[in-house]
Design a protein around this motif. Sequence first.
Motif, PDB file in Angstrom:
ATOM      1  N   GLU A  61     -13.009  19.677 -88.811  1.00  0.00           N
ATOM      2  CA  GLU A  61     -13.715  20.135 -90.013  1.00  0.00           C
ATOM      3  C   GLU A  61     -14.196  18.948 -90.837  1.00  0.00           C
ATOM      4  OE1 GLU A  61     -12.921  23.133 -93.839  1.00  0.00           O
ATOM      5  OE2 GLU A  61     -11.292  22.599 -92.462  1.00  0.00           O
ATOM      6  N   HIS A  65     -18.210  18.029 -91.671  1.00  0.00           N
ATOM      7  CA  HIS A  65     -18.739  17.854 -93.023  1.00  0.00           C
ATOM      8  C   HIS A  65     -19.173  16.409 -93.270  1.00  0.00           C
ATOM      9  CE1 HIS A  65     -18.023  21.824 -94.714  1.00  0.00           C
ATOM     10  NE2 HIS A  65     -16.849  21.851 -94.098  1.00  0.00           N
ATOM     11  N   ASP A  69     -22.795  15.442 -94.799  1.00  0.00           N
ATOM     12  CA  ASP A  69     -22.788  14.918 -96.172  1.00  0.00           C
ATOM     13  C   ASP A  69     -23.834  13.812 -96.310  1.00  0.00           C
ATOM     14  OD1 ASP A  69     -22.014  13.310 -98.549  1.00  0.00           O
ATOM     15  OD2 ASP A  69     -20.332  14.696 -98.604  1.00  0.00           O
ATOM     16  N   LYS A 122     -17.943  18.511 -99.923  1.00  0.00           N
ATOM     17  CA  LYS A 122     -17.681  19.938 -99.837  1.00  0.00           C
ATOM     18  C   LYS A 122     -16.204  20.258 -99.623  1.00  0.00           C
ATOM     19  CE  LYS A 122     -22.236  21.404 -98.188  1.00  0.00           C
ATOM     20  NZ  LYS A 122     -22.993  22.102 -97.107  1.00  0.00           N
TER      21      LYS A 122
END
Length: 257
Positions: A61, A65, A69, A122
């Motif tokens: 994960e 991200h 990003d 996030k």
Amino acid sequence: MLQIQPYDLEFSYRPGTEIAVVDTISRLHLPDIDKKLHREIEVCVHQIAHALPVSNARLEEIRLHTKEDEHLIYLREAIQGSWPNARKQCAMDLLAYWNLQHELSYMNGIIFKGERIVIPRKMRPQILQQLHVSHLGMEKTKQCARMLVYWPKMNGDIKRQITNCPTCQKHSCNNQKEPLMNSQIQLVPWQQVASDIFDWNEAKYLITVDYHSHFFEVNLLKNLTSKEVISKLKSHFAQHRIPHTIISDNRTQYSST
């Protein structure tokens, strides 16, 4: 930076006016990159990544991200390529990492600051919730975060998280600090003493300090039995032949005559 982490370094500054001979070698570094050193750094980062207390699902994960990003994309390109020569030439997305550029590395889709994972934007609220799930308090939460994760202004985010936590605000007054134990002023030497045991050069020692004069005695201990400690303390008391009060390292008072 990764290679010198196992060492405890002490730095001292010397002005150029105090250096008789200029150290030319330290100012004329080699322009080429040591490929062998780069390989060693990669191995070190791989070892850190495999030893992280993070599940594979969570790492995947973070990797996903990090790839999406925008700020970390610029950061990854700077790590893999080269940083600007001056801070004023640095893009806005990189300014927060300018002073950390020698601590940053990129491996397997994840950016590291030393041994800590740089968390994408996030995921930061989610990580904050997990750090504070036990309501450990301000300093404990910061210590826990500094062991594993990093992002700019992380301490400020943790502070706001705890300040706005209803549970922490409800029970914050229940954690009262222990009142300070004041010691009475001693009128004569050796009326009250403190003692503790410490290690030095692979040996055990007993130190006894007088509260009045701050004079101390150090004794080598053959073992850590109470008989050995009492024997050393009695040798000091016999010299003065007056009542004494001992304050041990756990603040428990004893009297001896």
